[in-house]
Design an enzyme around this catalytic site. Structure first.
Site, PDB file in Angstrom:
ATOM      1  N   ARG A  81       0.687  -1.209   0.102  1.00 11.25           N
ATOM      2  CA  ARG A  81      -0.004   0.046   0.137  1.00 11.25           C
ATOM      3  C   ARG A  81       0.936   1.093   0.082  1.00 11.25           C
ATOM      4  O   ARG A  81       2.044   1.076   0.426  1.00 11.25           O
ATOM      5  CB  ARG A  81      -0.755   0.163   1.064  1.00 11.25           C
ATOM      6  CG  ARG A  81      -2.254  -0.529   0.956  1.00 11.25           C
ATOM      7  CD  ARG A  81      -3.230  -0.216   2.179  1.00 11.25           C
ATOM      8  NE  ARG A  81      -3.676   1.037   2.053  1.00 11.25           N
ATOM      9  CZ  ARG A  81      -3.898   2.000   3.213  1.00 11.25           C
ATOM     10  NH1 ARG A  81      -2.993   2.092   4.235  1.00 11.25           N
ATOM     11  NH2 ARG A  81      -4.354   3.184   2.742  1.00 11.25           N
TER      12      ARG A  81
ATOM     13  N   LYS B  19       3.196  -6.697  12.278  1.00 11.76           N
ATOM     14  CA  LYS B  19       2.418  -7.018  11.046  1.00 11.76           C
ATOM     15  C   LYS B  19       2.563  -8.324  10.350  1.00 11.76           C
ATOM     16  O   LYS B  19       3.721  -8.822  10.270  1.00 11.76           O
ATOM     17  CB  LYS B  19       2.968  -6.022   9.854  1.00 11.76           C
ATOM     18  CG  LYS B  19       2.008  -6.203   8.398  1.00 11.76           C
ATOM     19  CD  LYS B  19       1.946  -4.897   8.032  1.00 11.76           C
ATOM     20  CE  LYS B  19       1.469  -5.103   6.502  1.00 11.76           C
ATOM     21  NZ  LYS B  19       0.963  -3.785   5.853  1.00 11.76           N
TER      22      LYS B  19
ATOM     23  N   ARG C  67      -1.999   5.252  12.793  1.00 14.66           N
ATOM     24  CA  ARG C  67      -0.901   5.055  13.573  1.00 14.66           C
ATOM     25  C   ARG C  67      -1.429   5.019  15.156  1.00 14.66           C
ATOM     26  O   ARG C  67      -2.477   6.033  15.351  1.00 14.66           O
ATOM     27  CB  ARG C  67       0.341   6.050  13.650  1.00 14.66           C
ATOM     28  CG  ARG C  67       0.913   6.264  12.359  1.00 14.66           C
ATOM     29  CD  ARG C  67       1.938   5.324  12.193  1.00 14.66           C
ATOM     30  NE  ARG C  67       2.461   5.497  10.745  1.00 14.66           N
ATOM     31  CZ  ARG C  67       3.221   6.447  10.252  1.00 14.66           C
ATOM     32  NH1 ARG C  67       3.697   7.299  10.724  1.00 14.66           N
ATOM     33  NH2 ARG C  67       3.522   6.234   8.888  1.00 14.66           N
TER      34      ARG C  67
HETATM   35  C1  BTN Z   1       0.460  -3.793   2.298  1.00 13.71           C
HETATM   36  O1  BTN Z   1       0.986  -2.812   2.070  1.00 13.71           O
HETATM   37  O2  BTN Z   1      -0.096  -4.063   3.430  1.00 13.71           O
HETATM   38  C2  BTN Z   1      -0.233  -4.507   1.248  1.00 13.71           C
HETATM   39  C3  BTN Z   1       0.797  -5.796   0.847  1.00 13.71           C
HETATM   40  C4  BTN Z   1       0.128  -6.570  -0.307  1.00 13.71           C
HETATM   41  C5  BTN Z   1       1.249  -7.772  -0.752  1.00 13.71           C
HETATM   42  C6  BTN Z   1       0.760  -8.636  -1.707  1.00 13.71           C
HETATM   43  S1  BTN Z   1       1.660  -9.954  -2.001  1.00 13.71           S
HETATM   44  C7  BTN Z   1       1.048 -10.501  -3.233  1.00 13.71           C
HETATM   45  C8  BTN Z   1       0.331  -9.479  -4.112  1.00 13.71           C
HETATM   46  N1  BTN Z   1       1.256  -8.936  -4.964  1.00 13.71           N
HETATM   47  C9  BTN Z   1       1.941  -7.579  -4.787  1.00 13.71           C
HETATM   48  O3  BTN Z   1       2.658  -7.273  -5.412  1.00 13.71           O
HETATM   49  N2  BTN Z   1       1.481  -7.253  -3.727  1.00 13.71           N
HETATM   50  C10 BTN Z   1       0.482  -8.006  -3.207  1.00 13.71           C
END
Ligand code: BTN
Length: 331
Positions: free
Chosen positions: A126, A191, A327
Site C-alpha cells: 500500500r 504485521k 498509527r
Molecule cells: C500492504 O502494504 O500491506 C499490502 C501488501 C500486499 C502484498 C501482496 S503480495 C501478493 C500481491 N502482489 C503484490 O505485489 N502485492 C500483493
C-alpha cells in the site's frame, strides 16, 4: 540477480533441509564442483541462509515447503473448487498483482483466476511501498474478479478481504490476529500480512479487480532487513504447525467465497466481523494524510467502510481510506 533453472533446481534439492556435499549437488545439477559452489554462493546473495558443516556438507537453515498446485487445490473443499478458474503458480515474477493486471489487460481473465509465486522481485504494498518477498518464505497470492457495479461499491472490498483472511487464519488454528484499518493483518501489534486491491476499468463498463494478499509465513531475519516496521510470521504465532500449501488453500477458499458473493451482498455482512477483528478499537490513534495529522479515538468501521474517529471535542469524523495511514498514538 536472475534466478536460472540451475538455481531453481538447487533450491528444490535443498528445500528438505538435508545436508548435501558440494560434489553431490554438482552431480544433481550436472555441473562442476566449482560451479555448484558458485550457485550456492549466489543463493546466499539472494537471501537464502545456508549452514555448512565440514564432513556433512551444506543445507538450508530453514526447510522450505515449496508450493505445489495439486497440494493447494487438495486443501479446497470439493464444493468450492468450482470457484477456482485457474491456479497460476509462478516461480519468480515481479508481482502477482502486476502479473494478473497485465494478463487481464491483454485478454479479460475469468473470475477466480488466482496467481501465486515463490518470490516477487517487485512486490507492491500500500501507499507505493515495496512488499518484501523472498523466495519460498511467505505467501504471495492474487485473485482476479470482475464486477458490474460502480467503483463506489468496491471501496469495501479490501475490508471484506481482511475478514476473509482472518477467518482463514482462525480455521487453521492461529490465534490472536486481527485487523488494522484499512487492511493490515496484525498479531500483537506486529504485521502478519497485508492486502492490496488494484482496480482496472473495462471498456464494456464494470471493473476488474485484482486482490493481492501477502502473508508472512516463515521469514528469515536476513530477508526482512528492509521491512520498516515490527513484523511476525505464521510459523512463529501458530500454536500448531501450518503447512504453506495448506495456508494457501485455506486463503484461496475463504477469499473466493467472499468474492463470489460480494457483488450481491457488498460490505454489509463483513462490517460486524471486521469490528470484531479490529485491533485498534477504542485506541488513541493518529490519521496521517501527507502533512496533515488528525488525532482521535478509533471506533471501528461504519457501514460504508470508513474509519469512525471520535474527535477530542466529542464529534465524529469518518475517514476514507486511500492515501491515509493509521498509527497508534502511544504518547
Ligand atoms: C500492504 O502494504 O500491506 C499490502 C501488501 C500486499 C502484498 C501482496 S503480495 C501478493 C500481491 N502482489 C503484490 O505485489 N502485492 C500483493
Amino acid at each position: 540477480m536472475e534466478l536460472t533453472d540451475k538455481h531453481k533446481a538447487l533450491i528444490k534439492t535443498l528445500a528438505s533441509g538435508r545436508f548435501f556435499s558440494t560434489q553431490r549437488l554438482a552431480d544433481e545439477l550436472g555441473v562442476s564442483r566449482t560451479s555448484a559452489w558458485n550457485y550456492l554462493k549466489a543463493l546466499e546473495c539472494m537471501g537464502f541462509e545456508l549452514h555448512a558443516v565440514s564432513g556433512k556438507g551444506t543445507r538450508l537453515k530453514q526447510v522450505i515447503e515449496l508450493l505445489e498446485a495439486e497440494a493447494i487445490i487438495a486443501h479446497l473443499p470439493a464444493e468450492k473448487q468450482g470457484l477456482l478458474a485457474k491456479l497460476d503458480l509462478l516461480d519468480v515474477c515481479p508481482s502477482t498483482n502486476y502479473h494478473l493486471l497485465q494478463q487481464n489487460s491483454l485478454k479479460p481473465l475469468a473470475n477466480g483466476v488466482v496467481c501465486m509465486a515463490e518470490m516477487q522481485t517487485m512486490g507492491r504494498g500500500r501507499l507505493g511501498k515495496t512488499w518484501v518477498s523472498p523466495y519460498g518464505q511467505n505467501v504471495y497470492l492474487s485473485f482476479v474478479w470482475s464486477f458490474k457495479s460502480g467503483i463506489a461499491a468496491l471501496s469495501g472490498l479490501s475490508l471484506a478481504c481482511g475478514v476473509a483472511v482472518c477467518r482463514a487464519l482462525d480455521e487453521l488454528g492461529v490465534k490472536g490476529h486481527g485487523l488494522k484499518w484499512p487492511n493490515d493483518i496484525l498479531w500483537q501489534g506486529k504485521k502478519l500480512g497485508g492486502i492490496l486491491v488494484e482496480i482496472q476499468g473495462e471498456s464494456q463498463g464494470g471493473y476488474s479487480v485484482v486482490v493481492g494478499i501477502g502473508i508472512n509465513y516463515q521469514m528469515s531475519s536476513q530477508a526482512s532487513t528492509d521491512i520498516d516496521q515490527p513484523w511476525v510470521d505464521v510459523c512463529t504465532v501458530s500454536g500448531v504447525p501450518v503447512g504453506r500449501n495448506k495456508l494457501a488453500g485455506k486463503l484461496i477458499e475463504r477469499v473466493l467465497d467472499m468474492l463470489a458473493s460480494y457483488e450481491e451482498k457488498g460490505l454489509a455482512p463483513y462490517v460486524e466481523p471486521w469490528n470484531a477483528f479490529d485491533c485498534y478499537k477504542n485506541s488513541n490513534v493518529r490519521i496521517i494524510s501527507g502533512k496533515k495529522v488528525t488525532a482521535g479515538i478509533a471506533k471501528g468501521i461504519s457501514s460504508g467502510g470508513e474509519l469512525i474517529l471520535q474527535k477530542p471535542d466529542g464529534g465524529q469524523q469518518l475517514i476514507v481510506s486511500g492515501e491515509v495511514s493509521l498509527r497508534l498514538d502511544d504518547k
